[in-house]
Design a protein around this motif. Structure first.
Motif, mmCIF file in Angstrom:
data_model
loop_
_atom_site.group_PDB
_atom_site.id
_atom_site.type_symbol
_atom_site.label_atom_id
_atom_site.label_comp_id
_atom_site.label_asym_id
_atom_site.label_seq_id
_atom_site.Cartn_x
_atom_site.Cartn_y
_atom_site.Cartn_z
ATOM 1 N N VAL A 119 0.861 -1.178 0.000
ATOM 2 C CA VAL A 119 0.000 0.000 0.000
ATOM 3 C C VAL A 119 0.902 1.233 0.000
ATOM 4 C CG1 VAL A 119 -1.806 1.236 1.246
ATOM 5 C CG2 VAL A 119 -1.789 -1.262 1.225
ATOM 6 N N PRO A 120 0.721 2.124 -0.981
ATOM 7 C CA PRO A 120 1.594 3.294 -1.047
ATOM 8 C C PRO A 120 1.419 4.202 0.171
ATOM 9 C CG PRO A 120 0.163 3.177 -2.991
ATOM 10 C CD PRO A 120 -0.244 2.092 -2.065
ATOM 11 N N THR A 121 2.494 4.852 0.533
ATOM 12 C CA THR A 121 2.423 5.868 1.579
ATOM 13 C C THR A 121 1.599 7.027 1.035
ATOM 14 O OG1 THR A 121 4.592 5.221 2.361
ATOM 15 C CG2 THR A 121 3.801 7.396 3.039
ATOM 16 N N PRO A 122 0.611 7.493 1.784
ATOM 17 C CA PRO A 122 -0.211 8.601 1.292
ATOM 18 C C PRO A 122 0.628 9.832 0.953
ATOM 19 C CG PRO A 122 -1.236 7.585 3.193
ATOM 20 C CD PRO A 122 0.146 6.996 3.079
ATOM 21 N N ALA A 123 0.206 10.534 -0.084
ATOM 22 C CA ALA A 123 0.904 11.734 -0.534
ATOM 23 C C ALA A 123 0.422 12.982 0.196
ATOM 24 C CB ALA A 123 0.708 11.905 -2.037
ATOM 25 N N GLY A 124 -0.467 12.816 1.167
ATOM 26 C CA GLY A 124 -1.023 13.958 1.887
ATOM 27 C C GLY A 124 -1.468 13.541 3.276
#
Length: 153
Positions: free
Chosen positions: A18-23
């Motif tokens: 799961v990608p690290t959130p960009a915000g």
């Protein structure tokens, strides 16, 4: 009975990290018996696989394949929240955002990429209500973004 994880393997798919959130948000949130995923872009190995707009360089077929990737990323976010995809009672709702040239009108065909993946993985439990919405632009100039709501036990 085949589990969703087994079905993914049969399809030759594996869930990405799961990608690290960009915000300032999280990939998924559970509230009661429902999990809501944040919008997922077509990232593969941490990279956005395509940019642009439908009707202005990106084809419907390309975008449907990208929506499938987005849905796989949404399933990964869902699993990160519940631990086991067998806990999914039903995929309730899917929203597909399509970066579209003003004349482009095939957003539902793009959405089919996500919907078909969810039906392949979850069977009848993957059949859901859906919106496919044309928008002017998406984050990072992505052609498509997908979010979902799942009922879980």
């Amino acid at each position: 009975m085949t589990t969703p994880e087994q079905k993914l393997a049969e399809l030759g798919l594996s869930l990405p990290d799961v990608p690290t959130p960009a915000g300032a948000y999280v990939p998924a949130v559970r509230s009661g018996d429902h999990v809501y995923t944040s919008g997922q872009l077509p990232f593969v190995d941490g990279k956005l696989t395509r940019t642009g707009k439908l009707g202005a360089g990106v084809t419907t077929e390309e975008a449907a394949a990208l929506a499938r990737v987005c849905a796989l990323n949404a399933v990964a976010a869902l699993k990160s929240e519940v631990g086991d995809l067998s806990r999914v009672v039903r995929i309730v709702k899917v929203v597909v955002f399509v970066a579209s040239d003003p004349a482009y009108t095939e957003q539902p065909k793009v959405g089919n990429g996500a919907s078909e993946l969810l039906a392949e993985v979850f069977g009848d439990l993957g059949r859901h209500a859906r919106s496919a919405v044309g928008v002017a632009v998406l984050p990072l100039d992505s052609p498509v973004e997908v979010e979902l709501i799942a009922e879980v036990s």
